[in-house]
Design a protein around this motif. Sequence first.
Motif, mmCIF file in Angstrom:
data_model
loop_
_atom_site.group_PDB
_atom_site.id
_atom_site.type_symbol
_atom_site.label_atom_id
_atom_site.label_comp_id
_atom_site.label_asym_id
_atom_site.label_seq_id
_atom_site.Cartn_x
_atom_site.Cartn_y
_atom_site.Cartn_z
ATOM 1 N N PRO A 532 0.802 -1.233 0.000
ATOM 2 C CA PRO A 532 0.000 0.000 0.000
ATOM 3 C C PRO A 532 0.833 1.281 0.000
ATOM 4 O O PRO A 532 0.480 2.254 -0.668
ATOM 5 C CB PRO A 532 -0.838 -0.132 1.281
ATOM 6 C CG PRO A 532 -0.943 -1.598 1.514
ATOM 7 C CD PRO A 532 0.360 -2.174 1.038
ATOM 8 N N THR A 533 1.935 1.295 0.752
ATOM 9 C CA THR A 533 2.744 2.511 0.806
ATOM 10 C C THR A 533 3.381 2.808 -0.550
ATOM 11 O O THR A 533 3.418 3.963 -0.996
ATOM 12 C CB THR A 533 3.829 2.362 1.877
ATOM 13 O OG1 THR A 533 4.581 1.156 1.625
ATOM 14 C CG2 THR A 533 3.214 2.266 3.256
ATOM 15 N N VAL A 534 3.885 1.773 -1.221
ATOM 16 C CA VAL A 534 4.504 1.956 -2.548
ATOM 17 C C VAL A 534 3.443 2.346 -3.565
ATOM 18 O O VAL A 534 3.638 3.258 -4.377
ATOM 19 C CB VAL A 534 5.243 0.677 -2.974
ATOM 20 C CG1 VAL A 534 5.857 0.850 -4.357
ATOM 21 C CG2 VAL A 534 6.301 0.309 -1.953
ATOM 22 N N PHE A 535 2.305 1.655 -3.519
ATOM 23 C CA PHE A 535 1.242 1.971 -4.484
ATOM 24 C C PHE A 535 0.712 3.380 -4.284
ATOM 25 O O PHE A 535 0.361 4.070 -5.256
ATOM 26 C CB PHE A 535 0.104 0.955 -4.340
ATOM 27 C CG PHE A 535 -1.059 1.235 -5.247
ATOM 28 C CD1 PHE A 535 -1.001 0.904 -6.593
ATOM 29 C CD2 PHE A 535 -2.199 1.849 -4.759
ATOM 30 C CE1 PHE A 535 -2.068 1.178 -7.439
ATOM 31 C CE2 PHE A 535 -3.273 2.125 -5.598
ATOM 32 C CZ PHE A 535 -3.203 1.784 -6.943
ATOM 33 N N THR A 536 0.641 3.835 -3.050
ATOM 34 C CA THR A 536 0.152 5.188 -2.778
ATOM 35 C C THR A 536 1.034 6.231 -3.457
ATOM 36 O O THR A 536 0.537 7.180 -4.070
ATOM 37 C CB THR A 536 0.106 5.431 -1.269
ATOM 38 O OG1 THR A 536 -0.780 4.488 -0.659
ATOM 39 C CG2 THR A 536 -0.379 6.839 -0.953
ATOM 40 N N GLY A 537 2.352 6.039 -3.351
ATOM 41 C CA GLY A 537 3.258 6.978 -4.012
ATOM 42 C C GLY A 537 3.117 6.963 -5.518
ATOM 43 O O GLY A 537 3.079 8.024 -6.165
ATOM 44 N N LEU A 538 3.010 5.771 -6.086
ATOM 45 C CA LEU A 538 2.840 5.674 -7.539
ATOM 46 C C LEU A 538 1.499 6.254 -7.990
ATOM 47 O O LEU A 538 1.428 6.933 -9.027
ATOM 48 C CB LEU A 538 2.953 4.213 -7.971
ATOM 49 C CG LEU A 538 4.350 3.576 -7.888
ATOM 50 C CD1 LEU A 538 4.275 2.097 -8.229
ATOM 51 C CD2 LEU A 538 5.317 4.277 -8.828
ATOM 52 N N ALA A 539 0.444 5.979 -7.236
ATOM 53 C CA ALA A 539 -0.872 6.511 -7.593
ATOM 54 C C ALA A 539 -0.881 8.031 -7.524
ATOM 55 O O ALA A 539 -1.460 8.701 -8.389
ATOM 56 C CB ALA A 539 -1.940 5.925 -6.662
ATOM 57 N N GLN A 540 -0.241 8.558 -6.490
ATOM 58 C CA GLN A 540 -0.136 10.013 -6.370
ATOM 59 C C GLN A 540 0.553 10.613 -7.600
ATOM 60 O O GLN A 540 0.073 11.583 -8.201
ATOM 61 C CB GLN A 540 0.664 10.344 -5.103
ATOM 62 C CG GLN A 540 1.084 11.796 -4.961
ATOM 63 C CD GLN A 540 -0.030 12.655 -4.452
ATOM 64 O OE1 GLN A 540 -0.970 12.141 -3.866
ATOM 65 N NE2 GLN A 540 0.064 13.953 -4.666
ATOM 66 N N GLU A 541 1.667 10.025 -7.980
ATOM 67 C CA GLU A 541 2.421 10.527 -9.117
ATOM 68 C C GLU A 541 1.652 10.342 -10.415
ATOM 69 O O GLU A 541 1.612 11.252 -11.270
ATOM 70 C CB GLU A 541 3.763 9.789 -9.186
ATOM 71 C CG GLU A 541 4.675 10.255 -10.295
ATOM 72 C CD GLU A 541 5.994 9.499 -10.309
ATOM 73 O OE1 GLU A 541 6.789 9.702 -11.239
ATOM 74 O OE2 GLU A 541 6.221 8.692 -9.376
ATOM 75 N N ALA A 542 1.027 9.176 -10.605
ATOM 76 C CA ALA A 542 0.305 8.905 -11.846
ATOM 77 C C ALA A 542 -0.883 9.848 -12.011
ATOM 78 O O ALA A 542 -1.123 10.378 -13.113
ATOM 79 C CB ALA A 542 -0.159 7.452 -11.869
ATOM 80 N N ILE A 543 -1.651 10.048 -10.951
ATOM 81 C CA ILE A 543 -2.821 10.935 -11.043
ATOM 82 C C ILE A 543 -2.385 12.372 -11.314
ATOM 83 O O ILE A 543 -3.017 13.099 -12.094
ATOM 84 C CB ILE A 543 -3.637 10.836 -9.741
ATOM 85 C CG1 ILE A 543 -4.243 9.437 -9.617
ATOM 86 C CG2 ILE A 543 -4.729 11.877 -9.714
ATOM 87 C CD1 ILE A 543 -4.878 9.170 -8.273
#
Length: 789
Positions: A532-543
């Motif tokens: 979740p922590t890694v995905f949160t960073g990627l999702a933040q950047e992607a959005i």
Amino acid sequence: MAAASPAKPNPSPPLPKSGGAISKGYNFASSWEQNAPLTEQQQAAIVSLSNAIAERPFPANLAQEKKAATVGSELSSPRQGDSFGESEAMEAVLVNTNQFYKWFSDLELAMKSETDEKYQQYVNMLTERIQTCDDILRQVDETLELFNELQRQHQTVAVKTKTLHDACDRLLMEKQRLVEFADALRSKLNYFDELENISTNFHSPNMNVGNENFLPLLKRLDECIAYVEGNPQYAESGVYLIKFRQLQSRALGMIRSHVLANFKAVASQVQATIRGNTGSKASISEGVEASVVYVRFKAAAIELKPVLGEIESRASRKEYAQILAECHKLYCEQRLSLIRGIVQQRISEYAKKETLPSLTRAGCAYLVQVCQLEHQLFDHFFPSSAEDVSSLAPLIDPLSTYLYDVLRPRLIHETNIDLLCELVDILKVEVLGEQISRRGESVAGLRPTMERILADVNERLTFRARTHIRDEIANYLPFDEDLDYPAKLERLANSGSETASVDDNVDTYKSWYPPLEKTVSCLSKLYRCLEPTVFTGLAQEAIEVCSFSLQKACKLIARRSSPLDGQLFLIKNLLILREQIAPFDIEFSVTHKELDFSHLLDHLRRILRGQTSLFDWSRSTSLARTLSPRVLESQIDAKKELEKSLKATCEEFIMSITKLVVDPMLSFVTKVTAVRVALTSGGQKQVDSIMSKPIREQAFATPDKVAEIVQRVNDAIKEELPKVVAKMKLYLQNPSTRIILFKPIKTNIMEAHEQVQSLLRAEYTPEEMENVIRWVSAHDLQAQLADFL
């Protein structure tokens, strides 16, 4: 009072025995006769009564010598047939009261004399009995004195006897203590005496681990060491402990050599059998090799089980724990030398034939099978140590490393995100979640390596995801067809017109802007694979980069087609992005930390100017504080930023459509407001002659000009607004979304008309509003606007 005639007395209770009572009775009778004289009638009655009872017999107790012989007996009742005349004591006839009292006194005296005689006889009898008792008491006293003397003699004998018994008991107890002390001393000395016996046996040339006396001697040696360690106060206990330790080290060394020799011999036999049967190394799953590698090894090493069992039973002691660990290591080394080549060859075969997902799945399944078989074999030799996963680590880790060494180079060069996500699913769900977790301890040794491979896959997937976000989303260069709006949507709508209306979703993904599709697709793949922590960073950047890419495309479409198309394009894609990220159960807020060195230049200038010292460590301007960076934290919520961007775009679209329709009315209201302010300004000394005219006389506000403004607005409502609604239907396929977006536009148009209507009613006549201006009522306007959606 006249004297009554004599009469015979009636039976009465026993007479009083005291002269005082008679005297009182006489006095009472005399007084009674004096104070209560009888009448003639009463006296006649008494005479009649006397005559009636004159013939009654005299009481038997008054007869002399009738009952005198009985001592203490009571007066008897009168008998029938006895007569008063038979009593010798009462021969006289009682005529009056005095005679009665005299008679009664004589009678009482006679009775008293008779009673005293009885009591005197009783006293004499008692006196005789007392004398007899005194004689008996004298005899009893003499007997008691003899008894006391006998008791004193018995007490003396008892004391002497008890003293003798106590002396005997003390002697017996002392004897028992001496015996116990001798036994205890002998039992303690036995541990020290065993040194010579154990040493002789261990140094005997016939003594080896296979000897039946070896394990009992080892157990006795452990007991001696434990006893000497627990009693350091005994003389020379330290010397004996050293010697016992030397013997124990020798015995444990013999065990280690024996175990190593047996394992090597068994491994050599198994290898020779494999070479003899196959001629070369084969895979472990083949029947012959599997039978030889496991069954033959177990049968050949069966003689080691008693020794290994004794070592495991004493593993709580340090020296046995060490020798047990060495045995585990020796076992793992021999097993590794036996199956290393087989496992390596099998994994190499998989690597040549299989794709990366198939290689991962087949290699992990194969290692799970090998690990389970090795654990069963290990449990056969070391049942108490099988639960400890680390015991088999020297064997399982090298075997699993073969698969890791084959997978890692291919993982490093893998660029396909879908394939990497598939690998994560295989490792996390199939291998770790099903195979390893279901089989429990037997394959737990593979977990570290599998988690290491999974971590590498996640690392590679994260890197590729960031690269994908950078190349395919942030740096995306749109093609002409990507920006061909609204023609692109019209083509999609026409292609599905035969089977569906324009409002239907003909092909959802084709209508999306490519960076949006890539963003949603990438996040949906990564959501189940990454932490979740890694995905949160990627999702933040992607959005964030997707939103930026959409805004950039919006500007390009606005220049190419129209601002309206650019706004609707941005609204459409931002709504899709918000809808697609809603199912992700994560926190889109990310805190960024940065090091700020902006203050460093200022501090260095002050030091160079001599305003502060470089080596002043006690002040805030010291070197350490000067060179220390500031940590700046900034929190960015991609979801909130997306909502903000969507809201701003919708407001911009609403205001642009509102201005497109009612801009003439808004300009008219602005001018009227300016004129009114100028007319009502009390501070002006001079007012322009033009501005001083009433509103309806102003050049811009004549009825004809107002009618022209109203007509332009009505034309825009009839011509421009339907085009806007048509484009909204083309871009926004959800009717509820269109209704929500069109509602503020409708409200703004209505409010603009209400403002203008209030101005017109104040400045113009109803005839001018109806005939010249041709004002549309609010009800008709609302019905007209309602028809658009």
